[in-house]
Design an enzyme around this catalytic site. Sequence first.
Site, PDB file in Angstrom:
ATOM      1  CB  ALA A   9      96.938  29.496   0.951  1.00 43.36           C
ATOM      2  CB  SER A  51      89.826  37.255   4.125  1.00 47.61           C
ATOM      3  OG  SER A  51      90.744  38.375   4.405  1.00 47.61           O
ATOM      4  CE1 TYR A  65      91.207  33.691   7.721  1.00 46.66           C
ATOM      5  CE2 TYR A  65      92.408  35.644   6.682  1.00 46.66           C
ATOM      6  CZ  TYR A  65      91.441  35.026   7.260  1.00 46.66           C
ATOM      7  OH  TYR A  65      90.105  35.742   7.300  1.00 46.66           O
ATOM      8  CG  ASN A 113      79.209  34.390   7.068  1.00 46.13           C
ATOM      9  OD1 ASN A 113      79.783  35.531   6.940  1.00 46.13           O
ATOM     10  ND2 ASN A 113      78.899  34.017   8.246  1.00 46.13           N
ATOM     11  CB  VAL A 150      78.858  24.265   8.008  1.00 44.67           C
ATOM     12  CG1 VAL A 150      77.765  25.024   8.080  1.00 44.67           C
ATOM     13  CG2 VAL A 150      79.989  25.362   8.244  1.00 44.67           C
ATOM     14  CE  LYS A 172      88.585  33.671   5.376  1.00 42.89           C
ATOM     15  NZ  LYS A 172      87.287  32.763   5.626  1.00 42.89           N
TER      16      LYS A 172
END
Length: 285
Positions: A173, A158, A171, A105, A79, A175
């Site tokens: 940022a 998360s 990471y 997801n 994706v 999420k």
Amino acid sequence: MSTQQPEDVPAISDWSRLLAGKVAVVTGGGDGIGGAISRLFAQHGATVEIAEIDADRAERTLRDIEAAGGRAHAHVVDVREEDDVARLAKAVLARHGGIDVLVNNVGDYRPLAPFLQSTPETWDAMYRINLHHVFLVTHAFLASMIARGGGSIVNLHSVEGMRGYPGEPVYGAMKAAVAHFTTCLAAGHGRQGIRANGIGTDLCQTPQVDYRTGFEASEHLWPSWAPVGRLGWPEEQARVALFLASDLSSYVTGHNIPVDGGTKAGGGWFFSPAAGRFVNRPTGL
Ligand SMILES: NC(=O)c1ccc[n+]([C@@H]2O[C@H](COP(=O)([O-])OP(=O)(O)OC[C@H]3O[C@@H](n4cnc5c(N)ncnc54)[C@H](O)[C@@H]3O)[C@@H](O)[C@H]2O)c1
């Protein structure tokens, strides 16, 4: 004053088949949380379009669903790649004309690099595996959802997008951006029948995050690690996704729900089994 339920509240006729007749795309739907979502949605009557990079995982989940009497199709796609997402959308829209549910997801905390050791290349990798594809896939399907009269988007991010994450701020940022994209989509497209909500996951046992192997000697510490006192499982994430995807949540949009065993709520306080009380300055628990 009337307290009668008006006709625009969707009726739920079969509580055991909350997605009957719906078409759902699940990215990373072959394993982990995505696999559990694919299986639960199919059990509730959806035709699931599994968008998965790993052919074996896609095939395994497809077989599980068919063996249980459900309906699904598998697409082996990355994706992160625009061409793959275009191929996915073409195949799904040719088959169904549109979709009702989209679950974004896919995501990963790796490559885990503390900020001072990170580089523009690691930031870009973080962006591509956690955020860019959420834009790509949503962009590919949103118009068809609107044309169908609406639908539900569920974005897995998360708990680290909802609290300060000292380990990897890039990471965190990415999420947080997924969570806020979710809220903005909900505000912008609610009048076209679109609901969008996010799930802030934590502490869920999956192929990506194995909380068990190597931690056997520390299992007794779960009461200090999570307010619910135990590890979480993909099925528990999937149940919340089902709530958000179905008419159970027909008046819920723009929200990000931590599905984290309480770690966000209890942040900063730890239960010390040794002391038998909560401490905010653990000295060995
Ligand atoms: N497990 C946890 O405790 C936890 C914690 C916080 C956030 N999350 C988030 O929850 C989501 C699901 O996590 P998980 O633990 O189930 O992950 P996982 O790696 O165990 O499963 C992800 C699935 O997506 C597939 N996938 C990976 N990259 C892909 C790509 N580019 N294109 C298509 N498919 C791809 C994988 O093959 C796998 O089947 C992620 O967004 C993750 O960041 C999980």
